[in-house]
Design a protein around this motif. Structure first.
Motif, mmCIF file in Angstrom:
data_model
loop_
_atom_site.group_PDB
_atom_site.id
_atom_site.type_symbol
_atom_site.label_atom_id
_atom_site.label_comp_id
_atom_site.label_asym_id
_atom_site.label_seq_id
_atom_site.Cartn_x
_atom_site.Cartn_y
_atom_site.Cartn_z
ATOM 1 N N THR A 32 8.075 1.794 5.933
ATOM 2 C CA THR A 32 6.804 2.312 5.436
ATOM 3 C C THR A 32 5.695 2.060 6.448
ATOM 4 O OG1 THR A 32 7.518 1.884 3.162
ATOM 5 C CG2 THR A 32 5.155 2.189 3.515
ATOM 6 N N VAL A 33 5.643 0.849 6.991
ATOM 7 C CA VAL A 33 4.627 0.511 7.989
ATOM 8 C C VAL A 33 4.811 1.366 9.241
ATOM 9 C CG1 VAL A 33 3.804 -1.314 9.546
ATOM 10 C CG2 VAL A 33 4.266 -1.838 7.153
ATOM 11 N N LYS A 74 3.591 4.895 8.619
ATOM 12 C CA LYS A 74 2.129 4.970 8.639
ATOM 13 C C LYS A 74 1.590 4.850 10.058
ATOM 14 C CE LYS A 74 1.421 3.452 3.916
ATOM 15 N NZ LYS A 74 0.878 2.446 3.005
ATOM 16 N N MET A 75 2.189 3.977 10.862
ATOM 17 C CA MET A 75 1.744 3.814 12.247
ATOM 18 C C MET A 75 1.986 5.095 13.041
ATOM 19 S SD MET A 75 0.220 1.001 12.865
ATOM 20 C CE MET A 75 0.252 0.981 14.639
#
Length: 182
Positions: free
Chosen positions: A32-33, A36-37
């Motif tokens: 998820t991170v 998003k990045m």
């Protein structure tokens, strides 16, 4: 009890089934991170890397009682990754060494952690062969001639031991010099 006092140290075993759920959740959150990045602009990614590495270095050092100048660390990290920094601040050899070590650990985490690599990290932290006013040996495994290696803080005349390293004779390369290769 320190981890090295555990009966099975350093040959630990674990139950893969019990850990799989936790590892799945961590992997999902990491994805998820990363997703998003990937959605943000490149310049923002560099700023996140710069801020994250700076915070990690400053806070890790603070745990050991070493208070580093945030701007010196930030400037050193920016130079290491060729990032433009509005204010260039000169950094000490010590900060440059920490940034070098943390960069290697972070960017080359898939590489085997060898005896030589550990010794190079130590040498980058103490390029002069001194820790403060004390002469230290770099590039070799320590001995306990002056007592056990400890992370200590002194407050109001009392010493508090945060960590005590395993006895030197328990280390896999006790008495060996830097030239040993795995």
């Amino acid at each position: 009890m320190y981890i090295y006092e555990h009966q099975e140290w350093p040959e630990f075993r674990w139950d893969e089934h019990r850990l799989s759920g936790i590892l799945f959740e961590v992997t999902f959150l990491l994805g998820t991170v990363i997703g998003k990045m990937n959605a943000v602009e490149s310049i923002f990614k560099k700023e996140v890397l710069l801020t994250d590495m700076t915070d990690e270095i400053v806070k890790s050092s603070a745990i050991e009682g070493e208070l580093l100048n945030f701007e010196e660390v930030r400037s050193s990290v920016a130079r290491k990754f060729d990032m433009p920094e509005s204010v260039q601040t000169a950094s000490s050899h010590y900060i440059e060494g920490i940034v070098e070590m943390m960069t290697d650990a972070r960017c080359n985490f898939k590489e085997k952690l060898t005896f030589e690599r550990l010794c190079s990290w130590q040498a980058s932290l103490f390029p002069t062969g001194y820790s403060g006013m004390n002469r230290i040996r770099t590039g070799e495994i320590r001995d306990d001639a002056q007592g056990p290696m400890q992370v200590v803080s002194s407050k109001f005349g009392n010493n508090y031991v945060y960590y005590e390293a395993p006895p030197a004779e328990k280390l896999p390369y006790a008495g060996c010099l830097f030239e040993i290769r795995e």
